[in-house]
Design an enzyme around this catalytic site. Structure first.
Site, PDB file in Angstrom:
ATOM      1  N   LYS A  46      40.095  -1.876  30.685  1.00 42.22           N
ATOM      2  CA  LYS A  46      40.771  -1.156  29.552  1.00 42.22           C
ATOM      3  C   LYS A  46      39.729  -0.985  28.447  1.00 42.22           C
ATOM      4  CE  LYS A  46      44.803  -0.735  26.737  1.00 42.22           C
ATOM      5  NZ  LYS A  46      46.045  -1.340  26.113  1.00 42.22           N
ATOM      6  N   PHE A 136      36.087   9.514  25.126  1.00 42.02           N
ATOM      7  CA  PHE A 136      35.852  10.610  24.223  1.00 42.02           C
ATOM      8  C   PHE A 136      37.112  11.255  24.053  1.00 42.02           C
ATOM      9  CE2 PHE A 136      30.829  11.362  24.458  1.00 42.02           C
ATOM     10  CZ  PHE A 136      30.393  10.249  24.154  1.00 42.02           C
ATOM     11  N   SER A 137      38.131  10.496  24.402  1.00 44.25           N
ATOM     12  CA  SER A 137      39.381  11.557  24.957  1.00 44.25           C
ATOM     13  C   SER A 137      40.589  10.952  24.240  1.00 44.25           C
ATOM     14  CB  SER A 137      39.377  11.707  26.314  1.00 44.25           C
ATOM     15  OG  SER A 137      39.136  10.533  27.008  1.00 44.25           O
ATOM     16  N   CYS A 138      40.638   9.745  23.911  1.00 39.80           N
ATOM     17  CA  CYS A 138      42.217   9.185  23.348  1.00 39.80           C
ATOM     18  C   CYS A 138      42.841  10.050  22.406  1.00 39.80           C
ATOM     19  CB  CYS A 138      41.862   7.971  22.895  1.00 39.80           C
ATOM     20  SG  CYS A 138      43.600   6.964  22.456  1.00 39.80           S
ATOM     21  N   LYS A 177      34.578  10.137  29.523  1.00 40.96           N
ATOM     22  CA  LYS A 177      35.674  10.588  29.901  1.00 40.96           C
ATOM     23  C   LYS A 177      36.203  11.705  28.773  1.00 40.96           C
ATOM     24  CE  LYS A 177      40.343   8.700  31.046  1.00 40.96           C
ATOM     25  NZ  LYS A 177      41.098   7.331  30.961  1.00 40.96           N
ATOM     26  N   CYS A 344      70.052  28.249  55.840  1.00 36.84           N
ATOM     27  CA  CYS A 344      70.734  28.685  54.733  1.00 36.84           C
ATOM     28  C   CYS A 344      72.088  27.890  54.415  1.00 36.84           C
ATOM     29  CB  CYS A 344      71.076  29.936  54.517  1.00 36.84           C
ATOM     30  SG  CYS A 344      71.920  30.760  53.077  1.00 36.84           S
ATOM     31  N   CYS A 347      74.212  28.201  49.118  1.00 35.26           N
ATOM     32  CA  CYS A 347      74.710  27.846  47.755  1.00 35.26           C
ATOM     33  C   CYS A 347      74.690  28.970  46.622  1.00 35.26           C
ATOM     34  CB  CYS A 347      73.722  26.651  47.482  1.00 35.26           C
ATOM     35  SG  CYS A 347      71.804  27.110  47.401  1.00 35.26           S
ATOM     36  N   CYS A 383      61.782  32.634  44.290  1.00 38.97           N
ATOM     37  CA  CYS A 383      62.805  32.061  45.134  1.00 38.97           C
ATOM     38  C   CYS A 383      62.800  30.804  45.787  1.00 38.97           C
ATOM     39  CB  CYS A 383      63.676  33.294  45.776  1.00 38.97           C
ATOM     40  SG  CYS A 383      62.777  34.034  46.872  1.00 38.97           S
TER      41      CYS A 383
END
Length: 407
Positions: A46, A136-138, A177, A344, A347, A383
């Site tokens: 982390k 570089f991204s938080c 990152k 089918c 429904c 569909c």
């Protein structure tokens, strides 16, 4: 046939392409050790910082998005970088490399100034780390300090900062990152390549607001009557992550580690097919534990064998030739919806969807069996996405002379 799951990323060999992303699951050596024992090839500890960086967390920091009966379609967190500074992470690296010499031990770092980035790199290299990832991204919290995505959204700042890190690194590869919160993520990747850094990770979480409590009027998560924007992860962000990986792979010659919405081996295979060399996992591990690696590796190995491939390397980027600009899509291939009357269940869901969201091409008679009028159907594809029965509604080539022209 034996399948080789190993990959080489930025010159580092991984026994399989699966990495524990920088997250709560990698915030101490004990947790990472359990991940390695389960079968993960690598882990990115982390994100850490120098000792002078104050990390002040607020709780609660996580909230999930549920849709219908499905839990945790997305996860929002307002977590920050680790409270454990570089002095503690150094010890984790040394321990993990001693206990698991064949595993890839990586660390994520974030600095507020050039000297901080350089110090973090020097200390991690001395500790024996295999790879360094730079955040570089938080999207929340850290940008208020000019860190995190405040860097990644600016290509010039991205290039300059990445060069600081790469110049400081004497032994290990450096990957950056990237944030998806930028008009063109390939531009950011190009900036990374110009800096001399070795690779990129795409993507970090998306900045979002999960929802509002309609009784208290406070957004989630409720922190003493207030809330803020957070980082969205989980299955919901996978389409964005796939797009970002594909854009980078098509435009920039740089190794990519993918992350964002991976829950199954199928997700991982898609990222590899779009050009990623490794796949990082976070939310799924937090929810179901380190054991998910068994399903990931077994599933990917079986897929490769079924398709006649002997290694992961053979499928990396295989989908990219099929990704084109909209103007390059063929216009002469017509398809129409088709209902399997045996499947089918009557429904009426597709009928309503086509009537109010399509071209009124599905008929629903007294017997409640859906039928497609090929003269009206244009093959839009809506569909099949609404049908509750797998493979009941599909798209097939249009019958000769049937259907109207579509502009």
């Amino acid at each position: 046939m034996a399948v080789d799951l190993s990959v080489v990323f930025c010159g580092v060999r991984f026994e399989n392409p699966f990495i524990l992303a920088a997250a709560p699951s990698t915030d101490n050596a004990d947790m990472v050790a359990r991940g390695f024992e389960a079968g993960w090839a690598g882990a990115i500890l982390k994100t850490t910082s120098v000792e002078s960086e104050v990390v002040s967390l607020a709780y609660p920091m996580m909230v999930g998005l549920d849709i219908d009966a499905r839990r945790l379609v997305a996860l929002e967190n307002i977590d920050l970088i680790s409270e454990r500074h570089i002095d503690q992470v150094e010890k984790d690296v040394r321990r993990l490399k001693k206990e698991f010499p064949k595993k890839v031990v990586a660390a994520s770092i974030m600095g507020g100034k050039k000297e901080d980035w350089e110090e973090l790199v020097r200390r991690l290299e001395a500790a024996g780390v295999d790879l360094i990832e730079c955040s570089f991204s938080c999207p929340h919290g850290m940008p208020e300090k000019g860190m995190g995505s405040a860097v990644g959204q600016n290509p010039e700042l991205t290039e300059k900062t990445a060069r600081w890190v790469k110049d400081a690194a004497k032994r290990v590869p450096v990957i950056i990152k990237l944030t998806p919160q930028i008009a063109d993520i390939a531009v950011a990747a190009e900036a990374v390549k110009r800096s001399g850094a070795d690779g990129v990770t795409a993507i970090n979480t998306l900045k979002g607001l999960m929802g509002v409590d309609l009784d208290t009027f406070v957004p989630y998560p409720n922190v003493g009557g207030y809330s803020t924007y957070g980082g969205i992860s989980g299955p919901a962000i996978k389409p964005v992550a796939l797009r970002c990986v594909a854009e980078i792979a098509r435009k920039v010659d740089i190794p990519i580690s993918a992350t964002g919405g991976v829950t199954t081996w199928r997700d991982a295979a898609e990222f590899l097919l779009l050009g990623a060399r490794t796949v990082q996992v976070c939310t799924e591990v937090m929810r179901h534990g380190f054991r998910v690696i068994e399903d990931l590796t077994d599933g990917l190995a079986n897929y490769l064998e079924d398709k006649g491939f002997s290694s992961v390397e053979e499928i990396i980027g295989k989908t990219l030739p099929h990704v084109v600009e909209h103007s390059q899509l063929p216009r002469d291939k017509k398809v129409r919806a088709h209902v399997d009357p045996e499947k089918c269940i009557r429904c009426g869901v597709c009928y309503v969807a086509c009537r109010d969201g399509g071209h009124q091409a599905i008929e629903f008679g007294a017997d409640r069996l859906a039928r497609v009028d090929e003269e009206k159907c244009v093959g839009c594809g809506f569909c099949p996405t609404t049908c509750p029965v797998f493979d009941c509604l599909t798209l097939r080539p249009a019958s000769a002379g049937k259907g109207r022209a579509v502009s």
